[in-house]
Design a protein around this motif. Structure first.
Motif, PDB file in Angstrom:
ATOM      1  N   PHE A 189      -7.595   8.922   1.764  1.00 30.65           N
ATOM      2  CA  PHE A 189      -7.893   7.609   1.175  1.00 30.65           C
ATOM      3  C   PHE A 189      -6.818   6.627   1.607  1.00 30.65           C
ATOM      4  O   PHE A 189      -5.753   7.010   2.105  1.00 30.65           O
ATOM      5  CB  PHE A 189      -7.973   7.689  -0.356  1.00 30.65           C
ATOM      6  CG  PHE A 189      -6.693   8.114  -1.023  1.00 30.65           C
ATOM      7  CD1 PHE A 189      -5.766   7.179  -1.474  1.00 30.65           C
ATOM      8  CD2 PHE A 189      -6.404   9.464  -1.202  1.00 30.65           C
ATOM      9  CE1 PHE A 189      -4.592   7.571  -2.091  1.00 30.65           C
ATOM     10  CE2 PHE A 189      -5.238   9.867  -1.817  1.00 30.65           C
ATOM     11  CZ  PHE A 189      -4.325   8.924  -2.263  1.00 30.65           C
ATOM     12  N   ASP A 190      -7.107   5.337   1.444  1.00 25.47           N
ATOM     13  CA  ASP A 190      -6.177   4.286   1.833  1.00 25.47           C
ATOM     14  C   ASP A 190      -5.443   3.753   0.610  1.00 25.47           C
ATOM     15  O   ASP A 190      -6.006   3.662  -0.487  1.00 25.47           O
ATOM     16  CB  ASP A 190      -6.917   3.137   2.518  1.00 25.47           C
ATOM     17  CG  ASP A 190      -7.498   3.546   3.867  1.00 25.47           C
ATOM     18  OD1 ASP A 190      -7.104   4.609   4.384  1.00 25.47           O
ATOM     19  OD2 ASP A 190      -8.353   2.805   4.400  1.00 25.47           O
ATOM     20  N   ALA A 191      -4.173   3.404   0.824  1.00 27.42           N
ATOM     21  CA  ALA A 191      -3.349   2.852  -0.256  1.00 27.42           C
ATOM     22  C   ALA A 191      -2.468   1.746   0.301  1.00 27.42           C
ATOM     23  O   ALA A 191      -2.097   1.765   1.479  1.00 27.42           O
ATOM     24  CB  ALA A 191      -2.489   3.950  -0.888  1.00 27.42           C
ATOM     25  N   ALA A 192      -2.129   0.805  -0.545  1.00 25.67           N
ATOM     26  CA  ALA A 192      -1.223  -0.269  -0.143  1.00 25.67           C
ATOM     27  C   ALA A 192       0.161   0.303   0.139  1.00 25.67           C
ATOM     28  O   ALA A 192       0.561   1.337  -0.413  1.00 25.67           O
ATOM     29  CB  ALA A 192      -1.144  -1.323  -1.236  1.00 25.67           C
ATOM     30  N   ARG A 229       4.574   6.607  -3.612  1.00 22.92           N
ATOM     31  CA  ARG A 229       4.330   7.115  -4.960  1.00 22.92           C
ATOM     32  C   ARG A 229       3.112   8.030  -4.988  1.00 22.92           C
ATOM     33  O   ARG A 229       3.117   9.073  -5.644  1.00 22.92           O
ATOM     34  CB  ARG A 229       4.148   5.945  -5.937  1.00 22.92           C
ATOM     35  CG  ARG A 229       5.413   5.126  -6.157  1.00 22.92           C
ATOM     36  CD  ARG A 229       5.255   4.129  -7.295  1.00 22.92           C
ATOM     37  NE  ARG A 229       4.248   3.117  -6.997  1.00 22.92           N
ATOM     38  CZ  ARG A 229       3.089   2.995  -7.645  1.00 22.92           C
ATOM     39  NH1 ARG A 229       2.777   3.842  -8.625  1.00 22.92           N
ATOM     40  NH2 ARG A 229       2.234   2.058  -7.322  1.00 22.92           N
ATOM     41  N   TRP A 230       2.067   7.650  -4.245  1.00 26.12           N
ATOM     42  CA  TRP A 230       0.891   8.506  -4.154  1.00 26.12           C
ATOM     43  C   TRP A 230       1.235   9.838  -3.494  1.00 26.12           C
ATOM     44  O   TRP A 230       0.810  10.910  -3.962  1.00 26.12           O
ATOM     45  CB  TRP A 230      -0.214   7.809  -3.354  1.00 26.12           C
ATOM     46  CG  TRP A 230      -1.161   7.004  -4.180  1.00 26.12           C
ATOM     47  CD1 TRP A 230      -1.275   5.647  -4.220  1.00 26.12           C
ATOM     48  CD2 TRP A 230      -2.155   7.506  -5.079  1.00 26.12           C
ATOM     49  NE1 TRP A 230      -2.263   5.259  -5.095  1.00 26.12           N
ATOM     50  CE2 TRP A 230      -2.835   6.390  -5.641  1.00 26.12           C
ATOM     51  CE3 TRP A 230      -2.538   8.780  -5.495  1.00 26.12           C
ATOM     52  CZ2 TRP A 230      -3.865   6.521  -6.566  1.00 26.12           C
ATOM     53  CZ3 TRP A 230      -3.572   8.915  -6.414  1.00 26.12           C
ATOM     54  CH2 TRP A 230      -4.229   7.806  -6.943  1.00 26.12           C
ATOM     55  N   PRO A 237      -4.206   3.590   9.422  1.00 28.89           N
ATOM     56  CA  PRO A 237      -5.661   3.778   9.401  1.00 28.89           C
ATOM     57  C   PRO A 237      -6.343   3.305  10.680  1.00 28.89           C
ATOM     58  O   PRO A 237      -7.486   3.670  10.941  1.00 28.89           O
ATOM     59  CB  PRO A 237      -6.121   2.957   8.188  1.00 28.89           C
ATOM     60  CG  PRO A 237      -5.025   1.990   7.936  1.00 28.89           C
ATOM     61  CD  PRO A 237      -3.756   2.663   8.377  1.00 28.89           C
ATOM     62  N   HIS A 238      -5.617   2.517  11.490  1.00 29.34           N
ATOM     63  CA  HIS A 238      -6.172   2.023  12.747  1.00 29.34           C
ATOM     64  C   HIS A 238      -5.673   2.821  13.950  1.00 29.34           C
ATOM     65  O   HIS A 238      -5.831   2.377  15.095  1.00 29.34           O
ATOM     66  CB  HIS A 238      -5.819   0.546  12.928  1.00 29.34           C
ATOM     67  CG  HIS A 238      -6.295  -0.330  11.805  1.00 29.34           C
ATOM     68  ND1 HIS A 238      -7.626  -0.549  11.531  1.00 29.34           N
ATOM     69  CD2 HIS A 238      -5.601  -1.007  10.850  1.00 29.34           C
ATOM     70  CE1 HIS A 238      -7.748  -1.333  10.483  1.00 29.34           C
ATOM     71  NE2 HIS A 238      -6.529  -1.631  10.040  1.00 29.34           N
ATOM     72  N   PRO A 288       0.778  -1.990   6.112  1.00 31.44           N
ATOM     73  CA  PRO A 288       0.299  -2.765   4.946  1.00 31.44           C
ATOM     74  C   PRO A 288      -0.758  -1.998   4.151  1.00 31.44           C
ATOM     75  O   PRO A 288      -0.769  -2.029   2.928  1.00 31.44           O
ATOM     76  CB  PRO A 288      -0.273  -4.029   5.588  1.00 31.44           C
ATOM     77  CG  PRO A 288       0.522  -4.187   6.850  1.00 31.44           C
ATOM     78  CD  PRO A 288       0.786  -2.788   7.339  1.00 31.44           C
ATOM     79  N   VAL A 289      -1.641  -1.328   4.874  1.00 33.60           N
ATOM     80  CA  VAL A 289      -2.547  -0.352   4.275  1.00 33.60           C
ATOM     81  C   VAL A 289      -2.313   0.964   5.004  1.00 33.60           C
ATOM     82  O   VAL A 289      -2.391   1.022   6.232  1.00 33.60           O
ATOM     83  CB  VAL A 289      -4.023  -0.775   4.394  1.00 33.60           C
ATOM     84  CG1 VAL A 289      -4.938   0.322   3.862  1.00 33.60           C
ATOM     85  CG2 VAL A 289      -4.265  -2.078   3.650  1.00 33.60           C
TER      86      VAL A 289
END
Length: 296
Positions: A7-10, A16-17, A34-35, A57-58
Motif C-alpha cells: 500500500f502507499d503512504a505519505a 511509522r507504518w 511507487p513510480h 512524497p508517496v
C-alpha cells in the motif's frame, strides 16, 4: 510461501507504518518509489551528514508475512496502533523460490574494459586471458556494477603502473585494492572502519590470489603512496581531504568517486590546495575526480 501486502503512504507516515508492521509480525517491510521502473522514478541519496531517512512524497510499503499468519489482521493491528484506518492495499501470494539461484541469476560477469572483468564465482570468465576479478555479492559495498566503482576501476586500469603503491580508502569489498594488485601494484593497502568490510576484503583478496593488506583507519601505517583511491560519498570526502592529501606523495595521484555530478565542484575545491584536480569521467549521474599532488 509468503503473503505480501502493499500500500502507499505519505512520507511523514512511512517509517511509522514500517515499524508498526514489524511489531505486528511482518518478516520484513520494503519502502520503495511507487513510480520505480517508469519515467517518473525519483532516485534518493542520503549523505552521512544529513539528518533523517529520505522517503518519497508517496512511498510504497510492501510487508511480507508467513502464510500461517493472518496478514490482514496484522495490517489492521498496525493501523490501530497508529490510530489510522486500514489503507487500501494489494495482497499477493509469493511462491516458493530457489532464492540462491534467483539471486545468482542477477549477477553476470561485468566488463570493465576489454582486458578486465568482474566475475562471480559461479560463472566462467568470458575471457580467460583478461584480468578477471572473482567477486561475489556480499555485505560489503563494491561488486563493480555501481557507476562509482566502475569509474574507479576504469581509472585504475589505465593509470596503475607496475610496482606502484596504492591505498584504497573505504575499501568495502576490497575490489579496488584487488584490481590494483592484479594490475601490477606492489604495495596495496585497503582501509575501512567496518570490520565486516575488512573480513570480506581479506576473503576476496585470498580468493583472487593477491597479497593486498587490509586494516582499520587507526592501524594505517604513516606513509605516502603513489596512488590513493577513495570511493565513498561527497561529504566524507570533503572532510577527509587533509588526511588523504597527506597520504599521497608529491606528484602522486588521487582518484575520488561516490560523487554526484552537482557535487563535483565543491569536492574538487576541498582538494584544490594540494592537487591539480578535475573531473575524469562520469556515468549515470556520478562523477570521478582525478588529481596530481603538487610538489610544493
Amino acid at each position: 510461501m509468503l503473503e505480501a501486502l502493499s500500500f502507499d503512504a505519505a512520507a511523514a507516515a512511512a517509517e511509522r507504518w514500517a515499524d508498526a508492521l514489524l511489531d505486528a509480525g511482518a518478516l520484513s517491510v520494503d519502502v520503495a518509489d511507487p513510480h520505480a521502473g517508469t519515467p517518473g522514478e525519483t532516485p534518493l541519496y542520503a549523505e552521512p551528514a544529513e539528518s533523517g531517512t529520505p522517503f518519497w512524497p508517496v512511498s510504497r510499503l510492501t510487508a511480507l508475512f508467513p502464510t500461517a499468519m493472518d496478514a490482514e489482521a496484522a495490517l489492521a493491528s498496525a493501523a490501530e496502533c497508529l490510530n489510522e484506518s486500514v489503507p487500501a492495499h494489494r495482497r499477493t501470494t509469493l511462491s516458493d523460490v530457489d532464492w540462491v539461484r534467483e539471486t545468482q541469476a542477477q549477477f553476470a560477469p561485468i566488463r570493465i574494459t576489454d582486458q578486465m572483468w568482474i566475475v562471480p564465482s559461479w560463472h566462467e570468465p568470458p575471457d580467460a586471458s583478461a584480468i578477471n576479478i572473482v567477486l561475489d555479492p556480499g555485505l560489503a559495498f563494491g561488486t563493480g556494477s555501481h557507476p562509482t566503482t566502475f569509474l574507479c576501476l576504469r581509472w585504475l586500469s589505465v593509470n596503475v603502473e607496475r610496482g606502484a603503491s596504492v591505498l584504497d580508502y573505504g575499501c568495502g569489498s576490497g575490489i579496488l585494492a584487488i584490481a590494483a594488485a592484479k594490475l601490477g601494484a606492489d604495495a596495496v593497502i585497503g582501509v575501512d572502519a567496518d570490520p565486516q568490510a575488512l573480513a570480506a576484503s581479506r576473503a576476496n583478496a585470498e580468493a583472487n590470489g593477491v597479497a593486498a593488506r587490509f586494516c582499520s583507519p587507526d592501524a594505517l601505517p604513516v606513509q605516502a603512496v603513489d596512488i590513493v583511491v577513495a570511493n565513498i560519498l561527497a561529504n566524507p570526502l570533503e572532510l577527509l581531504a587533509p588526511l588523504l592529501a597527506r597520504r599521497v606523495r608529491p606528484e602522486g595521484r588521487i582518484v575520488l568517486s561516490g560523487i554526484l555530478e552537482p557535487q563535483a565542484d565543491r569536492v574538487a575545491a576541498a582538494y584544490a590546495r594540494w592537487f591539480n584536480i578535475a573531473p575524469w569521467g562520469s556515468a549515470d549521474g556520478w562523477t570521478a575526480l582525478a588529481g596530481v599532488r603538487y610538489t610544493g
